[in-house]
Design a protein around this motif. Structure first.
Motif, PDB file in Angstrom:
ATOM      1  N   UNK A  64      -5.674  -6.172  50.259  1.00 16.88           N
ATOM      2  CA  UNK A  64      -6.396  -5.457  49.286  1.00 16.88           C
ATOM      3  C   UNK A  64      -7.971  -5.584  49.219  1.00 16.88           C
ATOM      4  N   UNK A  65      -8.612  -4.375  49.101  1.00 13.15           N
ATOM      5  CA  UNK A  65     -10.030  -4.518  49.134  1.00 13.15           C
ATOM      6  C   UNK A  65     -10.650  -4.055  47.809  1.00 13.15           C
ATOM      7  N   UNK A  66     -11.793  -4.487  47.424  1.00 13.76           N
ATOM      8  CA  UNK A  66     -12.189  -3.685  46.142  1.00 13.76           C
ATOM      9  C   UNK A  66     -13.216  -2.936  46.942  1.00 13.76           C
ATOM     10  N   UNK A  67     -13.052  -1.739  46.294  1.00 18.23           N
ATOM     11  CA  UNK A  67     -13.922  -0.777  46.874  1.00 18.23           C
ATOM     12  C   UNK A  67     -15.157  -0.274  45.449  1.00 18.23           C
ATOM     13  N   UNK A  68     -15.189  -1.079  44.601  1.00 16.97           N
ATOM     14  CA  UNK A  68     -16.104  -0.577  43.794  1.00 16.97           C
ATOM     15  C   UNK A  68     -17.725  -0.727  43.976  1.00 16.97           C
ATOM     16  N   UNK A  69     -17.824  -1.350  45.190  1.00 21.68           N
ATOM     17  CA  UNK A  69     -19.294  -1.497  45.654  1.00 21.68           C
ATOM     18  C   UNK A  69     -19.765  -0.239  46.405  1.00 21.68           C
ATOM     19  N   UNK A  70     -18.773   0.696  46.867  1.00 23.36           N
ATOM     20  CA  UNK A  70     -19.134   1.887  47.303  1.00 23.36           C
ATOM     21  C   UNK A  70     -18.889   3.061  46.279  1.00 23.36           C
ATOM     22  N   UNK A  71     -19.057   2.856  45.158  1.00 20.74           N
ATOM     23  CA  UNK A  71     -18.865   3.996  43.961  1.00 20.74           C
ATOM     24  C   UNK A  71     -20.033   4.969  44.282  1.00 20.74           C
ATOM     25  N   UNK A  72     -19.603   6.512  43.999  1.00 16.47           N
ATOM     26  CA  UNK A  72     -20.804   7.416  44.174  1.00 16.47           C
ATOM     27  C   UNK A  72     -22.175   6.961  43.573  1.00 16.47           C
ATOM     28  N   UNK A  73     -22.206   6.048  42.658  1.00 12.17           N
ATOM     29  CA  UNK A  73     -23.483   5.805  41.814  1.00 12.17           C
ATOM     30  C   UNK A  73     -24.291   4.876  42.676  1.00 12.17           C
ATOM     31  N   UNK A  74     -23.515   4.077  43.704  1.00 14.69           N
ATOM     32  CA  UNK A  74     -24.206   2.825  44.228  1.00 14.69           C
ATOM     33  C   UNK A  74     -25.127   3.368  45.260  1.00 14.69           C
ATOM     34  N   UNK A  75     -25.987   2.400  45.654  1.00 14.82           N
ATOM     35  CA  UNK A  75     -26.988   2.699  46.854  1.00 14.82           C
ATOM     36  C   UNK A  75     -26.055   2.424  48.218  1.00 14.82           C
ATOM     37  N   UNK A  76     -25.208   1.682  48.201  1.00 12.71           N
ATOM     38  CA  UNK A  76     -24.133   1.589  49.145  1.00 12.71           C
ATOM     39  C   UNK A  76     -23.550   2.595  49.666  1.00 12.71           C
ATOM     40  N   UNK A  77     -23.183   3.649  48.827  1.00  9.78           N
ATOM     41  CA  UNK A  77     -22.386   4.722  49.145  1.00  9.78           C
ATOM     42  C   UNK A  77     -23.201   5.598  50.110  1.00  9.78           C
ATOM     43  N   UNK A  78     -24.419   5.890  49.966  1.00 11.40           N
ATOM     44  CA  UNK A  78     -25.363   6.638  50.545  1.00 11.40           C
ATOM     45  C   UNK A  78     -25.409   6.243  52.129  1.00 11.40           C
ATOM     46  N   UNK A  79     -25.404   4.879  52.262  1.00 10.08           N
ATOM     47  CA  UNK A  79     -25.294   4.229  53.481  1.00 10.08           C
ATOM     48  C   UNK A  79     -24.044   4.374  54.080  1.00 10.08           C
ATOM     49  N   UNK A  80     -22.931   4.237  53.298  1.00  4.70           N
ATOM     50  CA  UNK A  80     -21.682   4.276  54.073  1.00  4.70           C
ATOM     51  C   UNK A  80     -21.113   5.512  54.440  1.00  4.70           C
ATOM     52  N   UNK A  81     -21.824   6.725  53.861  1.00  2.00           N
ATOM     53  CA  UNK A  81     -21.453   7.949  54.317  1.00  2.00           C
ATOM     54  C   UNK A  81     -22.439   8.213  55.601  1.00  2.00           C
ATOM     55  N   UNK A  82     -23.698   7.875  55.688  1.00  2.51           N
ATOM     56  CA  UNK A  82     -24.477   8.193  56.683  1.00  2.51           C
ATOM     57  C   UNK A  82     -24.118   7.326  57.885  1.00  2.51           C
ATOM     58  N   UNK A  83     -23.459   6.208  57.996  1.00  2.00           N
ATOM     59  CA  UNK A  83     -23.278   5.323  59.002  1.00  2.00           C
ATOM     60  C   UNK A  83     -21.674   5.461  59.374  1.00  2.00           C
ATOM     61  N   UNK A  84     -20.999   6.227  58.508  1.00  2.00           N
ATOM     62  CA  UNK A  84     -19.530   6.698  59.081  1.00  2.00           C
ATOM     63  C   UNK A  84     -19.535   7.523  60.257  1.00  2.00           C
ATOM     64  N   UNK A  85     -18.472   7.576  60.891  1.00  2.00           N
ATOM     65  CA  UNK A  85     -18.281   8.491  62.052  1.00  2.00           C
ATOM     66  C   UNK A  85     -17.888   9.719  61.764  1.00  2.00           C
ATOM     67  N   UNK A  86     -18.212  10.883  62.588  1.00  2.00           N
ATOM     68  CA  UNK A  86     -17.855  12.136  62.046  1.00  2.00           C
ATOM     69  C   UNK A  86     -16.502  12.371  61.932  1.00  2.00           C
ATOM     70  N   UNK A  87     -15.496  11.635  62.749  1.00  2.00           N
ATOM     71  CA  UNK A  87     -14.186  11.810  62.570  1.00  2.00           C
ATOM     72  C   UNK A  87     -13.612  11.381  61.436  1.00  2.00           C
ATOM     73  N   UNK A  88     -14.251  10.377  60.729  1.00  2.00           N
ATOM     74  CA  UNK A  88     -13.829   9.768  59.527  1.00  2.00           C
ATOM     75  C   UNK A  88     -14.233  10.702  58.322  1.00  2.00           C
ATOM     76  N   UNK A  89     -15.663  11.231  58.328  1.00  2.00           N
ATOM     77  CA  UNK A  89     -15.760  12.152  57.326  1.00  2.00           C
ATOM     78  C   UNK A  89     -14.885  13.500  57.371  1.00  2.00           C
TER      79      UNK A  89
END
Length: 100
Positions: A64-89
């Protein structure tokens, strides 16, 4: 020189397709195989997201993982989106449109 670069690029693309296709075929065949002792279908991986937690089950092991750190309001959300592979997106977009 230009021909050598094209050969290298083609080899890299072929190797990527071979590895990704081979791993997908392995997971798919494993998922569709049956246990010898029972006729239950084996599920290789699954994710359940509820609230701010994600439960990942991989071959009868779960974490189990906490995903509250990558909520759409957080700064990490943008980084997680940009660094995710195209296949995952692409998979995320398809899942979103299928279930919405």
């Amino acid at each position: 020189m230009l021909r050598k670069n094209k050969k290298t690029a083609l080899k890299a693309v072929f190797l990527y397709l071979l590895l990704s296709g081979g791993s997908w075929m392995f997971i798919n065949s494993y998922a569709n195989s049956y246990n010898r002792l029972s006729s239950d279908d084996i599920r290789p991986a699954g994710v359940v997201i509820s609230g701010g937690r994600a439960s990942v089950e991989l071959l009868n092991h779960s974490a189990q993982f906490s995903i509250s750190g990558i909520a759409p309001e957080s700064k990490a959300y943008c980084g997680a989106y940009l660094f995710s592979p195209d296949e995952l997106r692409a998979a995320a977009y398809i899942i979103y449109y299928v279930y919405s």
